[in-house]
Design a protein around this motif. Structure first.
Motif, PDB file in Angstrom:
ATOM      1  N   ILE A  87      70.176  57.455  73.947  1.00  0.00           N
ATOM      2  CA  ILE A  87      70.401  56.430  74.958  1.00  0.00           C
ATOM      3  C   ILE A  87      69.119  56.181  75.730  1.00  0.00           C
ATOM      4  CG2 ILE A  87      71.648  55.955  77.119  1.00  0.00           C
ATOM      5  CD1 ILE A  87      73.866  57.817  76.117  1.00  0.00           C
ATOM      6  N   LEU A 107      74.876  75.191  81.651  1.00  0.00           N
ATOM      7  CA  LEU A 107      75.793  74.519  80.728  1.00  0.00           C
ATOM      8  C   LEU A 107      76.537  75.508  79.839  1.00  0.00           C
ATOM      9  CD1 LEU A 107      74.689  74.078  77.460  1.00  0.00           C
ATOM     10  CD2 LEU A 107      72.925  72.886  78.731  1.00  0.00           C
ATOM     11  N   THR A 112      69.534  62.503  74.438  1.00  0.00           N
ATOM     12  CA  THR A 112      68.304  61.945  74.981  1.00  0.00           C
ATOM     13  C   THR A 112      67.310  61.767  73.830  1.00  0.00           C
ATOM     14  OG1 THR A 112      67.416  64.133  75.465  1.00  0.00           O
ATOM     15  CG2 THR A 112      68.627  63.035  77.242  1.00  0.00           C
ATOM     16  N   ARG A 113      66.259  61.060  74.117  1.00  0.00           N
ATOM     17  CA  ARG A 113      65.295  60.741  73.061  1.00  0.00           C
ATOM     18  C   ARG A 113      64.685  61.962  72.362  1.00  0.00           C
ATOM     19  NH1 ARG A 113      60.819  55.996  72.887  1.00  0.00           N
ATOM     20  NH2 ARG A 113      59.632  56.797  71.157  1.00  0.00           N
ATOM     21  N   ARG A 135      67.757  68.238  76.527  1.00  0.00           N
ATOM     22  CA  ARG A 135      66.920  69.384  76.186  1.00  0.00           C
ATOM     23  C   ARG A 135      67.387  70.704  76.757  1.00  0.00           C
ATOM     24  NH1 ARG A 135      61.026  67.155  76.251  1.00  0.00           N
ATOM     25  NH2 ARG A 135      60.548  67.367  74.044  1.00  0.00           N
ATOM     26  N   GLN A 158      63.626  56.561  82.148  1.00  0.00           N
ATOM     27  CA  GLN A 158      63.713  55.915  80.818  1.00  0.00           C
ATOM     28  C   GLN A 158      65.058  56.183  80.158  1.00  0.00           C
ATOM     29  OE1 GLN A 158      61.192  57.969  81.623  1.00  0.00           O
ATOM     30  NE2 GLN A 158      59.341  56.730  81.561  1.00  0.00           N
ATOM     31  N   HIS A 159      65.670  57.283  80.520  1.00  0.00           N
ATOM     32  CA  HIS A 159      66.989  57.593  79.970  1.00  0.00           C
ATOM     33  C   HIS A 159      68.090  56.906  80.783  1.00  0.00           C
ATOM     34  CE1 HIS A 159      70.195  59.778  77.998  1.00  0.00           C
ATOM     35  NE2 HIS A 159      70.670  60.106  79.191  1.00  0.00           N
ATOM     36  N   GLY A 190      72.650  69.033  80.490  1.00  0.00           N
ATOM     37  CA  GLY A 190      71.283  69.502  80.246  1.00  0.00           C
ATOM     38  C   GLY A 190      70.330  68.338  80.091  1.00  0.00           C
ATOM     39  N   SER A 229      67.801  65.768  82.230  1.00  0.00           N
ATOM     40  CA  SER A 229      67.133  65.764  83.537  1.00  0.00           C
ATOM     41  C   SER A 229      67.330  64.456  84.293  1.00  0.00           C
ATOM     42  CB  SER A 229      65.640  66.042  83.369  1.00  0.00           C
ATOM     43  OG  SER A 229      65.038  65.041  82.588  1.00  0.00           O
ATOM     44  N   ASN A 265      73.913  70.240  85.207  1.00  0.00           N
ATOM     45  CA  ASN A 265      72.522  70.678  85.139  1.00  0.00           C
ATOM     46  C   ASN A 265      72.375  71.891  86.037  1.00  0.00           C
ATOM     47  OD1 ASN A 265      69.574  70.787  85.482  1.00  0.00           O
ATOM     48  ND2 ASN A 265      69.623  68.778  84.485  1.00  0.00           N
ATOM     49  N   LEU A 292      65.846  53.387  77.418  1.00  0.00           N
ATOM     50  CA  LEU A 292      64.964  52.235  77.348  1.00  0.00           C
ATOM     51  C   LEU A 292      64.611  51.879  75.911  1.00  0.00           C
ATOM     52  CD1 LEU A 292      63.111  50.370  79.087  1.00  0.00           C
ATOM     53  CD2 LEU A 292      61.336  52.095  78.799  1.00  0.00           C
ATOM     54  N   SER A 293      64.162  52.877  75.162  1.00  0.00           N
ATOM     55  CA  SER A 293      63.802  52.598  73.778  1.00  0.00           C
ATOM     56  C   SER A 293      64.952  52.935  72.840  1.00  0.00           C
ATOM     57  CB  SER A 293      62.528  53.334  73.381  1.00  0.00           C
ATOM     58  OG  SER A 293      62.420  54.561  74.018  1.00  0.00           O
TER      59      SER A 293
HETATM   60  C1  LIG Z   1      57.988  54.582  77.537  1.00  0.00           C
HETATM   61  C2  LIG Z   1      59.002  55.686  77.436  1.00  0.00           C
HETATM   62  C3  LIG Z   1      60.242  55.413  76.881  1.00  0.00           C
HETATM   63  C4  LIG Z   1      61.209  56.402  76.804  1.00  0.00           C
HETATM   64  N1  LIG Z   1      62.433  56.083  76.318  1.00  0.00           N
HETATM   65  C5  LIG Z   1      63.420  56.998  76.380  1.00  0.00           C
HETATM   66  C6  LIG Z   1      64.757  56.678  75.975  1.00  0.00           C
HETATM   67  O1  LIG Z   1      65.041  55.557  75.549  1.00  0.00           O
HETATM   68  N2  LIG Z   1      65.704  57.634  76.079  1.00  0.00           N
HETATM   69  C7  LIG Z   1      65.446  58.882  76.559  1.00  0.00           C
HETATM   70  O2  LIG Z   1      66.371  59.705  76.630  1.00  0.00           O
HETATM   71  N3  LIG Z   1      64.198  59.225  76.909  1.00  0.00           N
HETATM   72  C8  LIG Z   1      63.179  58.324  76.841  1.00  0.00           C
HETATM   73  N4  LIG Z   1      61.927  58.682  77.218  1.00  0.00           N
HETATM   74  C9  LIG Z   1      61.681  60.092  77.555  1.00  0.00           C
HETATM   75  C10 LIG Z   1      62.139  60.426  78.964  1.00  0.00           C
HETATM   76  O3  LIG Z   1      61.130  60.094  79.880  1.00  0.00           O
HETATM   77  C11 LIG Z   1      62.436  61.915  79.100  1.00  0.00           C
HETATM   78  O4  LIG Z   1      61.327  62.658  78.690  1.00  0.00           O
HETATM   79  C12 LIG Z   1      63.663  62.389  78.317  1.00  0.00           C
HETATM   80  O5  LIG Z   1      64.763  61.539  78.508  1.00  0.00           O
HETATM   81  C13 LIG Z   1      64.009  63.780  78.777  1.00  0.00           C
HETATM   82  O6  LIG Z   1      65.063  64.303  78.011  1.00  0.00           O
HETATM   83  P1  LIG Z   1      65.959  65.471  78.546  1.00  0.00           P
HETATM   84  O7  LIG Z   1      66.577  65.087  79.827  1.00  0.00           O
HETATM   85  O8  LIG Z   1      66.859  65.855  77.433  1.00  0.00           O
HETATM   86  O9  LIG Z   1      64.933  66.686  78.713  1.00  0.00           O
HETATM   87  P2  LIG Z   1      64.241  67.324  79.979  1.00  0.00           P
HETATM   88  O10 LIG Z   1      63.614  66.319  80.833  1.00  0.00           O
HETATM   89  O11 LIG Z   1      63.398  68.441  79.457  1.00  0.00           O
HETATM   90  O12 LIG Z   1      65.444  67.923  80.812  1.00  0.00           O
HETATM   91  C14 LIG Z   1      66.224  69.025  80.455  1.00  0.00           C
HETATM   92  C15 LIG Z   1      67.136  69.338  81.617  1.00  0.00           C
HETATM   93  O13 LIG Z   1      68.032  70.350  81.236  1.00  0.00           O
HETATM   94  C16 LIG Z   1      68.234  71.230  82.316  1.00  0.00           C
HETATM   95  N5  LIG Z   1      68.635  72.520  81.752  1.00  0.00           N
HETATM   96  C17 LIG Z   1      67.876  73.396  81.037  1.00  0.00           C
HETATM   97  N6  LIG Z   1      68.607  74.436  80.647  1.00  0.00           N
HETATM   98  C18 LIG Z   1      69.848  74.245  81.125  1.00  0.00           C
HETATM   99  C19 LIG Z   1      71.051  74.990  81.072  1.00  0.00           C
HETATM  100  N7  LIG Z   1      71.139  76.155  80.419  1.00  0.00           N
HETATM  101  N8  LIG Z   1      72.135  74.486  81.692  1.00  0.00           N
HETATM  102  C20 LIG Z   1      72.083  73.319  82.365  1.00  0.00           C
HETATM  103  N9  LIG Z   1      70.970  72.575  82.440  1.00  0.00           N
HETATM  104  C21 LIG Z   1      69.868  73.032  81.840  1.00  0.00           C
HETATM  105  C22 LIG Z   1      66.924  71.273  83.049  1.00  0.00           C
HETATM  106  O14 LIG Z   1      67.124  71.615  84.401  1.00  0.00           O
HETATM  107  C23 LIG Z   1      66.425  69.828  82.871  1.00  0.00           C
HETATM  108  O15 LIG Z   1      66.812  69.027  83.965  1.00  0.00           O
HETATM  109  C24 LIG Z   1      60.926  57.709  77.262  1.00  0.00           C
HETATM  110  C25 LIG Z   1      59.677  57.993  77.783  1.00  0.00           C
HETATM  111  C26 LIG Z   1      58.719  57.004  77.876  1.00  0.00           C
HETATM  112  C27 LIG Z   1      57.392  57.336  78.475  1.00  0.00           C
END
Ligand SMILES: Cc1cc2nc3c(=O)[nH]c(=O)nc-3n(C[C@H](O)[C@H](O)[C@H](O)COP(=O)(O)OP(=O)(O)OC[C@H]3O[C@@H](n4cnc5c(N)ncnc54)[C@H](O)[C@@H]3O)c2cc1C
Lengths: 319, 255
Positions: free
Chosen positions: A246, A302, A230-231, A205, A268-269, A262, A264, A283, A248-249
């Protein structure tokens, strides 16, 4: 009459379940029964691959979902009393298994990442992830049949043995169901298979726009990698196909190198990257949890880091 | 006008769990609790349909007395009423039990046309309670739904399966489990939180249900997963980036 039963909605998964099912059936001293949709030719193939009996579900009308077979399968199980019933952990399989288990009033271990058969207790010992992957729960089923869903690709496919004989039997057609299929759309296919790739650049994200993913693409091309995500990027933003995420699900991956950009690093990931040889993270938040599960991390934006990193890799690799 | 029930679970926030490195025991003393993530989508979808079509919307949960905290939270998210099936033995229910308790409570005291559950709970993630509940109630069900429309006596659901998308019609009463991309759950404000205080909560005890709920699964053990990694950090300056690339070359993972 007993037996080990398997049910999968696709051929690949049937072959995988035939492999583990055959092993358990032999150890239990019982028969292996495969439930399959329609095709008679496949029945013979499954017998060569280890089934003692194949139960064929006659073809469904276009509007009938696979789950229409739930009452038929449950009734068949009630009459034949299988010891163990393994179901492929696809989305349809998970629904079928839960509903069959409810009808049979039996326990079901979901998405088992480990299956061991304890001969002394005649129990299937099932390992599964809980708390988003933070822990492994080991469960056994106290009721009969002992049921489990098994994620795809957990076992190698069975290999055929010449001359195996078996019985083929056709199940009754399903009763009318309260669910009618109105239309189907096939899934779009991912460019590269992330489960096979040696190098994965995983986007999260932290990317502000879909167009910005080209920064990750350029890095991936330079180091011979494939893009994963990510999801939320696949399921909520739809920036990448669903097979690209990539976790858990999502998909479990085993690359030599994973670089999360980018991302977190929620449990779950990261559960999906546990088996990567080297984990890297980019990050801007130095406290992001991904850094605790990474071998090497770059703390930075990033948008600033990726172009520099791609350049540096090109230089280092003489490209 | 649909009478909608949404099921939710009050769960440990997995982000607070710590694992003891050697024993791999879980430290749960300092964890906080939350409405299971996917259930927020289920609640939101129920409220959305209620706002569109009228009728009623009630939330139901099964849990130990401590789950009471979740009731205010759920009511602030829009449902008009909450049912709480409560017993001190309901701490580690397995999915077959949860579904059986919900089925009995719903069957004996709540009228409904539609039940909405999350895809799975964020703690056990067994993805069983929804489909099991549908079977126990003897109603049609669709899992992994990412779009829902109510059209008179029919419910149209777009569900995601491994091969693609399937659009199905269900006759009511029916049950669906929903995926996270079906909606964006609202975040309750002060006004909603205050309003929640006035909404009715119906407590149901095991005695009221007049039935025992024996587990079908037994947990033998739970151990934390750990990931031992280098955890070496670099900065974003060019010299740091080249050190990072050197490290990868040394590992032999890029070529
Ligand atoms: C039961 C269950 C199952 C799930 N299964 C999965 C699964 O299989 N796969 C999965 O991926 N998720 C899964 N999730 C969701 C998971 O919990 C997270 O919400 C998700 O992985 C977060 O995605 P993210 O890291 O892309 O986003 P975020 O958590 O929003 O993280 C974004 C990151 O980017 C960083 N960032 C922002 N801007 C910049 C920048 N300009 N430069 C550098 N860094 C930056 C931030 O600091 C932050 O750390 C599941 C959730 C549940 C409850």
């Amino acid at each position: 009459m007993a037996g080990v039963w398997i049910l999968a909605d696709r051929r690949e998964q049937t072959l995988e379940l035939l492999n583990i099912g055959r092993e358990i059936a032999t150890r239990l001293g019982t028969r292996l029964v495969a439930l399959v949709s329609a095709d008679l030719n496949q029945a013979q193939e499954y017998i060569l691959h280890g089934a003692d009996e194949v139960l064929i579900m006659p073809p469904l009308a276009d509007e009938q979902p696979l789950s229409a077979y739930v009452p038929v399968i449950a009734e068949e199980a009630r009459q034949n009393d299988p010891d163990i019933f393994l179901v492929a952990g696809t989305s349809q399989g998970k629904e079928m298994a839960a509903r069959i288990a409810a009808r049979l009033n039996t326990g079901l271990g979901s998405d088992c990442i480990g299956l061991n058969f304890d001969e002394t207790q005649q129990k299937l010992v099932m390992d599964r992830l809980i708390y988003g992957g933070a822990a492994v729960q080991t469960v056994v089923c106290l009721t009969c049949p002992q049921m489990a869903t098994v994620p795809p690709r957990m076992f190698a496919p069975a290999t055929p043995q010449n001359g195996r004989q078996g019985v083929v039997r056709e199940l009754a057609p399903p009763p009318p169901s309260g669910v009618k299929i109105l239309s189907r759309k096939p899934r779009e296919h991912a460019a590269g298979d992330i489960t096979e790739a040696k190098v994965l650049v995983c986007v999260g994200r932290g990317f502000e726009n879909q167009a910005d993913l080209k920064l990750a693409q350029e890095l991936a091309e330079t180091i011979g990698g494939v893009i994963a995500c990510t999801r939320p990027l696949a399921e909520e933003l739809h920036w990448l196909p669903e097979r690209s995420y990539i976790g858990l699900s999502g998909e479990k991956v085993k690359p030599e190198l994973y670089i999360g950009v980018g991302v977190s690093g929620q449990i779950q990931h990261t559960t999906g990257i546990r088996d990567a040889k080297v984990i890297c993270a980019i990050n801007r938040d130095e406290n992001a949890p991904i850094f605790d599960t990474a071998d090497y991390g770059i703390v930075g934006d990033l948008y600033d880091v990726l172009p520099k990193l791609t350049e540096e890799c090109k230089k280092a690799l003489g490209k | 006008m649909p009478r909608i029930i949404t099921c939710f679970k009050w769960v440990i926030d997995e982000a607070d769990i710590k694992v003891v490195a050697d024993s791999r025991e879980l430290l749960l003393e300092r964890v906080s609790y939350k409405i299971s993530d996917y259930d927020r989508n289920a609640i939101e979808e129920a409220v959305r349909l209620f706002e569109q079509h009228g009728g009623s919307v009630a939330a139901i949960t099964v849990g130990p007395p401590a789950a009471k905290k979740g009731l205010k939270d759920v009511l602030a998210r829009g449902p008009e009423k909450a049912y709480f099936v409560n017993d001190s033995s309901f701490t580690e229910l397995e999915p077959a039990q949860t579904a059986a308790i919900l089925a009995k409570a719903i069957q004996t005291r709540i009228e409904y046309d539609l039940i909405i559950c999350g895809e799975g709970s964020s703690d056990l993630y067994a993805q069983q309670v929804g489909p099991r509940l549908a079977e126990l109630l003897g109603i049609p069900c669709a899992t992994f739904v990412n779009k829902l429309t109510l059209d008179g006596e029919q419910l149209i659901a777009e569900r995601k399966i491994d091969d693609g998308i399937e659009v199905v019609a269900l006759t009511l009463p029916a049950l669906v489990t929903v995926l996270p991309d079906i909606n964006t759950p609202r975040i309750p404000g002060l006004k909603q939180t205050l309003e929640a205080n006035k909404k009715p909560i119906v407590e149901i005890t095991v005695k009221d249900l007049n039935q025992t709920f024996t587990p079908c699964l037994q947990t033998l053990k739970v151990r934390g997963t750990t990931m031992e990694r280098n955890c070496q950090k670099f900065g974003a300056e060019p010299t740091e980036i080249s050190k990072f690339v050197e490290a990868l070359l040394k590992e032999g993972v890029i070529a």
